[in-house]
Enzyme design. Structure first.
Site, short mmCIF file in Angstrom:
data_model
loop_
_atom_site.label_atom_id
_atom_site.label_comp_id
_atom_site.label_asym_id
_atom_site.label_seq_id
_atom_site.Cartn_x
_atom_site.Cartn_y
_atom_site.Cartn_z
N CYS A 114 0.81 -1.27 0.10
CA CYS A 114 -0.09 -0.14 0.25
C CYS A 114 0.56 1.04 0.23
O CYS A 114 0.23 2.25 -0.13
CB CYS A 114 -0.87 -0.11 1.24
SG CYS A 114 -2.51 -1.75 1.33
N HIS A 128 -3.53 7.10 2.87
CA HIS A 128 -3.30 5.99 2.13
C HIS A 128 -4.91 5.69 2.64
O HIS A 128 -5.39 5.65 3.68
CB HIS A 128 -2.69 4.63 2.40
CG HIS A 128 -3.39 3.67 2.54
ND1 HIS A 128 -3.70 3.67 0.86
CD2 HIS A 128 -3.23 2.73 3.35
CE1 HIS A 128 -3.84 1.97 1.08
NE2 HIS A 128 -3.61 1.33 2.35
N ASN A 172 -10.30 0.05 -0.33
CA ASN A 172 -7.92 0.11 0.00
C ASN A 172 -7.89 0.19 -0.93
O ASN A 172 -8.10 -1.27 -1.41
CB ASN A 172 -7.83 -0.36 1.18
CG ASN A 172 -6.52 -0.26 1.35
OD1 ASN A 172 -5.82 -0.53 0.54
ND2 ASN A 172 -6.39 -1.13 2.18
O1 UT7 Z 1 -3.86 -1.08 3.70
C1 UT7 Z 1 -2.82 -1.48 4.40
C2 UT7 Z 1 -3.03 -1.65 5.45
N1 UT7 Z 1 -4.30 -2.49 6.78
C3 UT7 Z 1 -5.15 -1.75 7.48
O2 UT7 Z 1 -4.33 -0.50 7.60
C4 UT7 Z 1 -5.94 -2.29 7.52
C5 UT7 Z 1 -6.32 -2.32 9.16
N2 UT7 Z 1 -6.76 -3.22 9.99
C6 UT7 Z 1 -8.96 -2.69 9.82
O3 UT7 Z 1 -8.98 -1.48 9.08
C7 UT7 Z 1 -9.78 -3.33 10.97
O4 UT7 Z 1 -8.28 -4.26 11.55
C8 UT7 Z 1 -10.62 -4.24 10.32
C9 UT7 Z 1 -11.41 -3.31 8.74
C10 UT7 Z 1 -9.73 -5.23 9.30
C11 UT7 Z 1 -12.01 -5.46 10.56
O5 UT7 Z 1 -11.84 -4.08 12.00
P1 UT7 Z 1 -12.17 -4.14 13.92
O6 UT7 Z 1 -12.75 -3.48 14.37
O7 UT7 Z 1 -10.14 -4.67 13.84
O8 UT7 Z 1 -12.78 -6.32 13.94
P2 UT7 Z 1 -12.01 -7.65 14.20
O9 UT7 Z 1 -11.35 -8.13 12.98
O10 UT7 Z 1 -11.32 -6.88 15.54
O11 UT7 Z 1 -13.58 -8.46 14.23
C12 UT7 Z 1 -14.15 -8.22 14.46
C13 UT7 Z 1 -15.77 -8.89 14.92
C14 UT7 Z 1 -15.07 -10.14 14.58
O12 UT7 Z 1 -16.28 -10.84 15.29
P3 UT7 Z 1 -16.35 -11.56 16.37
O13 UT7 Z 1 -15.37 -12.16 16.85
O14 UT7 Z 1 -16.14 -9.99 17.57
O15 UT7 Z 1 -17.61 -11.86 17.22
C15 UT7 Z 1 -14.72 -10.87 13.17
O16 UT7 Z 1 -15.45 -11.95 13.00
O17 UT7 Z 1 -16.25 -8.33 13.63
C16 UT7 Z 1 -16.11 -9.73 12.27
N3 UT7 Z 1 -16.06 -9.39 11.14
C17 UT7 Z 1 -17.13 -8.81 10.31
N4 UT7 Z 1 -18.67 -8.37 10.46
C18 UT7 Z 1 -19.52 -8.52 9.39
C19 UT7 Z 1 -14.85 -9.01 11.21
N5 UT7 Z 1 -15.03 -8.89 9.56
C20 UT7 Z 1 -16.02 -8.66 9.15
C21 UT7 Z 1 -17.35 -8.33 8.32
N6 UT7 Z 1 -18.38 -8.58 8.86
N7 UT7 Z 1 -17.13 -7.89 6.86
#
Ligand code: UT7
Length: 324
Positions: free
Chosen positions: A113, A251, A281
């Protein structure tokens, strides 16, 4: 003293729009979760016959037109991409042919990225040292080709697109500074795990393609911390106060990460260019896409002070401070 300055910007997006509602139909996700956790509402995805280099070609043509520069004048092409059409020839060589550029240097830079910031940094150095007078710098990606469309953790986040700038040598800045960094210790948090030399075992799980794997939560924390540091480094190196910035062009990975960086800079969200809501992204394309949008709609004006920053797989990160 020779500086480089941006004399034209361009971008290109595939026509096909995929909304969060569309994704609800094919995986266990919901529009509200995606909007609240990422800020994304929709993304563009390539259609039949489109690829990283076809998007890049259009973005470069638009940048050349805006700069009123003929392809024959270009003496360097640097292309940020992590989803090249082929292993080789490089995407830069394929674009060089499409645009009819002369036999100038043409290279790909793979910094995930941060690819556009890296590419900009390389081209800026070539111009500053006098080896190039006019350079094309592009970021183009088709992340849709490496996400697993059955996995909600990654599939909802990414999109396809391309952005480009034309740089020219100038007595006045221009690009005031670029900073690039990497730390390979975090390679496992954001990677594809398979590749040409290591082999492609397991790709049948993703329809015969490498799969983008990300430990999103951990990446998020490092990204926020690291972008804070790069912002400090950039301002210090230029002996500049954050109040002197007119625009943050970050970004576009996650709106929450962007808001955290803007807060650190005490910038109002009105001074931040946001496109993640409509593009998702797009990796190395996200910064030049956002820049082009803000130039074309008149928000970014000549003389404005711009801070561009990015963070991505590797990890890699970087910034560019630009008097537009
Ligand atoms: O570009 C390169 C660099 N990349 C980044 O900077 C990305 C950095 N990371 C992020 O932007 C975030 O961590 C994400 C958007 C990828 C995820 O958000 P989060 O708030 O960190 O969510 P999480 O991974 O902690 O997941 C929370 C919950 C989980 O469920 P439980 O375990 O709490 O029941 C996931 O299973 O959200 C669930 N979940 C979803 N639910 C509905 C994960 N993806 C989805 C989804 N729809 N698409």
């Amino acid at each position: 003293m020779i500086y480089s300055r941006i004399c034209g910007t361009g971008s290109y997006l595939p026509e096909k729009v995929v909304t969060n509602k569309d994704l609800e139909k094919i995986m266990d996700t919901d529009d509200q979760w995606i909007r609240e956790r990422t800020g994304i509402r929709e993304r563009r995805i390539v259609g039949e016959g489109e690829s990283t280099t076809t998007l890049a070609e259009q973005a470069c043509r638009n940048a050349l037109e805006a700069a009123a520069v003929d392809p024959s004048e270009i003496d360097l092409l640097v292309m940020g991409t992590t989803t090249p059409d082929l292993v080789f020839p490089s995407s830069a060589c394929l674009i060089q042919k499409k645009l009819g550029l002369p036999d100038c240097g043409a290279m790909d830079v793979n910094a995930a990225c941060s690819g556009f910031i890296y590419a900009l940094s390389v081209a800026d150095k070539f111009i500053r040292c006098g080896d190039a007078r006019k350079a094309l710098v592009c970021g183009s990606e088709t992340l849709s080709s490496i996400v697993n469309w059955t996995k909600r953790e990654t599939a909802v986040l990414f999109g396809d697109g391309a952005g480009a700038v034309v740089l020219e040598a100038s007595d006045e800045p221009g690009i005031l500074s670029t900073h690039i960094h990497a730390n390979g210790n975090h390679a496992d948090l954001l990677s594809t795990e398979v590749g040409v030399s290591r082999g492609f075992a397991g790709i049948e799980e993703n329809d015969g393609r490498p799969e983008l794997l990300m430990k999103g939560n951990e990446v998020f924390k490092v990204a926020v911390r690291t972008l804070g540091r790069i912002v400090d480094e950039t301002l210090e190196a230029n002996n500049m106060d954050k109040s002197e910035l007119d625009w943050l062009i970050p970004h576009q990975a996650n709106l929450r990460i962007i808001v955290a960086t803007a807060r650190k800079l005490e910038m109002s969200m009105d001074q931040v260019v946001i496109s993640v809501d409509r593009h998702g992204n797009t990796s190395s394309a996200s910064v030049p896409l956002a820049l082009d949008e803000a130039v074309r709609d008149g928000r970014v004006k000549r003389g404005d002070m711009l801070l561009l920053e990015a963070f991505g797989g590797g990890f890699t990160w970087g910034s560019a401070l630009i008097k537009y």
